[in-house]
Design a protein around this motif. Structure first.
Motif, PDB file in Angstrom:
ATOM      1  N   ASP A 178      54.868  43.458  40.422  1.00 12.03           N
ATOM      2  CA  ASP A 178      55.811  43.869  38.486  1.00 12.03           C
ATOM      3  C   ASP A 178      55.128  43.031  37.783  1.00 12.03           C
ATOM      4  O   ASP A 178      56.291  43.454  36.563  1.00 12.03           O
ATOM      5  CB  ASP A 178      57.211  43.619  39.194  1.00 12.03           C
ATOM      6  CG  ASP A 178      57.634  41.827  39.666  1.00 12.03           C
ATOM      7  OD1 ASP A 178      56.052  41.540  39.601  1.00 12.03           O
ATOM      8  OD2 ASP A 178      58.474  42.220  39.566  1.00 12.03           O
ATOM      9  N   LYS A 179      54.588  42.781  37.543  1.00 11.65           N
ATOM     10  CA  LYS A 179      53.988  41.910  36.267  1.00 11.65           C
ATOM     11  C   LYS A 179      52.297  42.777  35.385  1.00 11.65           C
ATOM     12  O   LYS A 179      51.692  43.010  36.378  1.00 11.65           O
ATOM     13  CB  LYS A 179      53.826  40.786  35.938  1.00 11.65           C
ATOM     14  CG  LYS A 179      54.965  39.656  36.480  1.00 11.65           C
ATOM     15  CD  LYS A 179      54.617  37.908  36.252  1.00 11.65           C
ATOM     16  CE  LYS A 179      55.805  37.411  36.990  1.00 11.65           C
ATOM     17  NZ  LYS A 179      55.813  35.869  36.811  1.00 11.65           N
ATOM     18  N   PRO A 180      52.690  42.841  34.170  1.00 14.29           N
ATOM     19  CA  PRO A 180      51.586  43.977  33.738  1.00 14.29           C
ATOM     20  C   PRO A 180      49.829  43.124  33.380  1.00 14.29           C
ATOM     21  O   PRO A 180      50.152  41.917  33.511  1.00 14.29           O
ATOM     22  CB  PRO A 180      51.782  44.217  32.504  1.00 14.29           C
ATOM     23  CG  PRO A 180      52.761  43.423  31.927  1.00 14.29           C
ATOM     24  CD  PRO A 180      54.070  43.531  33.418  1.00 14.29           C
ATOM     25  N   LEU A 181      49.243  43.735  33.650  1.00 12.71           N
ATOM     26  CA  LEU A 181      47.463  42.597  33.715  1.00 12.71           C
ATOM     27  C   LEU A 181      47.187  42.481  31.984  1.00 12.71           C
ATOM     28  O   LEU A 181      48.373  43.330  31.747  1.00 12.71           O
ATOM     29  CB  LEU A 181      46.137  43.573  34.228  1.00 12.71           C
ATOM     30  CG  LEU A 181      46.265  43.284  35.604  1.00 12.71           C
ATOM     31  CD1 LEU A 181      44.204  43.892  35.952  1.00 12.71           C
ATOM     32  CD2 LEU A 181      45.465  41.556  35.838  1.00 12.71           C
ATOM     33  N   SER A 182      46.822  41.664  32.062  1.00 15.30           N
ATOM     34  CA  SER A 182      46.375  41.372  31.004  1.00 15.30           C
ATOM     35  C   SER A 182      45.592  42.273  29.646  1.00 15.30           C
ATOM     36  O   SER A 182      44.802  42.755  30.560  1.00 15.30           O
ATOM     37  CB  SER A 182      45.711  40.000  30.628  1.00 15.30           C
ATOM     38  OG  SER A 182      44.868  39.818  28.955  1.00 15.30           O
ATOM     39  N   GLN A 328      45.408  48.496  39.877  1.00 20.58           N
ATOM     40  CA  GLN A 328      46.037  49.621  39.694  1.00 20.58           C
ATOM     41  C   GLN A 328      46.100  50.697  40.642  1.00 20.58           C
ATOM     42  O   GLN A 328      47.515  51.695  40.252  1.00 20.58           O
ATOM     43  CB  GLN A 328      45.005  50.574  38.438  1.00 20.58           C
ATOM     44  CG  GLN A 328      45.244  50.147  36.821  1.00 20.58           C
ATOM     45  CD  GLN A 328      46.546  50.134  35.832  1.00 20.58           C
ATOM     46  OE1 GLN A 328      47.538  49.057  35.662  1.00 20.58           O
ATOM     47  NE2 GLN A 328      47.167  51.288  36.072  1.00 20.58           N
ATOM     48  N   GLY A 329      45.700  50.279  41.593  1.00 24.96           N
ATOM     49  CA  GLY A 329      45.980  51.687  43.270  1.00 24.96           C
ATOM     50  C   GLY A 329      46.761  50.667  43.609  1.00 24.96           C
ATOM     51  O   GLY A 329      47.431  51.672  44.221  1.00 24.96           O
ATOM     52  N   GLY A 330      46.915  49.603  43.637  1.00 20.66           N
ATOM     53  CA  GLY A 330      48.315  49.389  44.032  1.00 20.66           C
ATOM     54  C   GLY A 330      50.111  49.581  43.592  1.00 20.66           C
ATOM     55  O   GLY A 330      50.567  49.696  44.216  1.00 20.66           O
ATOM     56  N   ILE A 331      49.832  49.702  42.548  1.00 22.30           N
ATOM     57  CA  ILE A 331      51.446  50.312  41.258  1.00 22.30           C
ATOM     58  C   ILE A 331      50.847  51.519  41.355  1.00 22.30           C
ATOM     59  O   ILE A 331      52.151  52.123  41.187  1.00 22.30           O
ATOM     60  CB  ILE A 331      51.110  49.135  40.963  1.00 22.30           C
ATOM     61  CG1 ILE A 331      50.150  49.693  39.621  1.00 22.30           C
ATOM     62  CG2 ILE A 331      51.293  47.843  41.250  1.00 22.30           C
ATOM     63  CD1 ILE A 331      50.377  49.260  38.211  1.00 22.30           C
TER      64      ILE A 331
END
Length: 374
Positions: A178-182, A328-331
């Motif tokens: 639930d936290k965006p990647l850098s 990205q595939g996971g979310i």
């Protein structure tokens, strides 16, 4: 007088008792996930390719007609040759909470290894580090993810009491989704694409799956050839395991990187099938299959088994691109995943640990390999 006896496994009845030991040890443990009995039993059948380059002896501890402990002592000739020393291994250890039983099991295993000319022993390793290995030493408050070990908290204490010392630690990292990647990871993905690298999902059907698995095998051997305490698998061994997982793969969390048509990297993710396996209780008979299919709908997390890129493509930021695509595939819309685990990573693998921690991973479980002079 002792209330138990330790002896080698020599009959089919004793083999069944050997397989059943975990159901005695973990009775009432809410975090234990029963292994498939058939998967354990097949490790000791003559057709196991391990017997082409190794040998073993199984021991069980019996008390009042019940097996309360087990251990396997083994010699993997590939490991002996690679390390250039007479090092044996132990694995499949399970034991009720009684240090005298553990001591007797280890003495039996160590004596057999001495009889084979071994001067050191390492473990736990279930014949190979490509199988189950390591003891959990921290993080007992949650179940293991798919294909990861779990054990009672007293196992490490027993080994240290019996003269074993730490060989190396390994970590499991927790990734909340639930936290965006850098932004650096998406930037790395775009740089890799501009450098001529292409990305696609693993192909999971028919001959295309087989072709991808052969490429994965070749890449594994190039990238992980120097992994500590590990020995290369044959293509046959690798394909056998891959086929057993074929129907479990989610291509959206298994991106592949290619350059000029050659596979040069991958992010190997699997849904956490331990969630439904917990309800199967070790048997995939028709009832077990129905339970598995029913409870697989509860899967809401996954395990990243490996992130791999050939060294010459790390400068093209392929690892960053794979992490970006894997997460990205996971979310993606419709995906159930709330978190991921990346495991396991050795404590001295600084390059991988820095990359994982930069992407938001936090250590939440610690595992350990032990050694002892014989």
């Amino acid at each position: 007088m002792p209330t138990f006896e330790v002896f080698p496994v020599t009959s089919a009845t004793e083999q069944d008792m050997f397989v059943n030991v975990p159901w005695v040890v973990y009775s009432g443990d809410p975090n234990w996930v029963p292994p498939l009995r058939s998967d354990v039993a097949k490790q000791f059948k003559p057709e196991n390719t391990f017997f082409q380059y190794g040998r073993l002896k199984q021991f069980i501890a019996i008390s009042r007609g019940t097996a309360i402990g087990r251990i396997v002592a083994a010699v993997n000739d590939r490991l002996v040759e690679r390390e250039g020393k007479a090092i044996g291994i132990f694995g499949f250890f399970e034991c009720v909470d009684d240090i005298e039983v553990a001591k007797a099991l280890f003495e039996a295993a160590e004596n057999w290894l001495r009889s084979q000319g071994m001067t050191e022993v390492r473990g736990p390793i279930d014949l190979s580090t490509h199988n189950n290995c390591l003891f959990l030493v921290d993080g007992f408050d949650s179940p293991p993810m798919v294909m990861m070990p779990y054990n009672p908290a007293y196992y490490p204490t027993y080994l240290e009491t019996l003269g074993w010392t730490k060989a190396k630690d390994a970590y499991a990292y927790d990734f909340p989704l639930d936290k965006p990647l850098s932004p650096e990871f998406e930037k790395g993905y775009r740089i890799a694409c501009k450098s001529g690298v292409t990305f696609r999902p693993l192909r999971t059907k028919g001959e295309e799956f087989e072709q991808d698995c052969v490429s994965l095998y070749n890449l594994f051997n190039k990238a992980f050839a120097n992994n500590w305490s590990s020995t290369p698998r044959t293509l046959e061994e690798f394909l056998d395991e891959a086929r057993s997982l074929q129907d479990l793969v989610d291509p959206d969390v298994f991106p592949i990187a290619e350059y000029n048509g050659e596979m040069i990297g991958f992010w190997m993710g699997l849904p956490d099938y331990n969630i439904p396996l917990k309800y199967v209780n070790g048997k995939l008979n028709w009832i077990g299959i129905l339970k598995f299919l029913w409870y697989r709908r509860q899967i809401n997390q996954g395990r990243v088994i490996a992130i791999c890129s050939l060294p010459e493509f790390q400068r093209k930021l392929v690892p960053l691109g794979l992490i970006y695509l894997g997460l990205q595939g996971g979310i993606k819309k419709g995906k159930p995943y709330k978190r991921a685990e990346l495991s396991w990573v050795y404590e001295d693998n600084d390059r991988s640990r820095k990359l994982i921690e930069a992407s938001g991973g936090k250590i939440y479980k610690t595992y350990r390999m032990y050694e002892k002079q014989l």
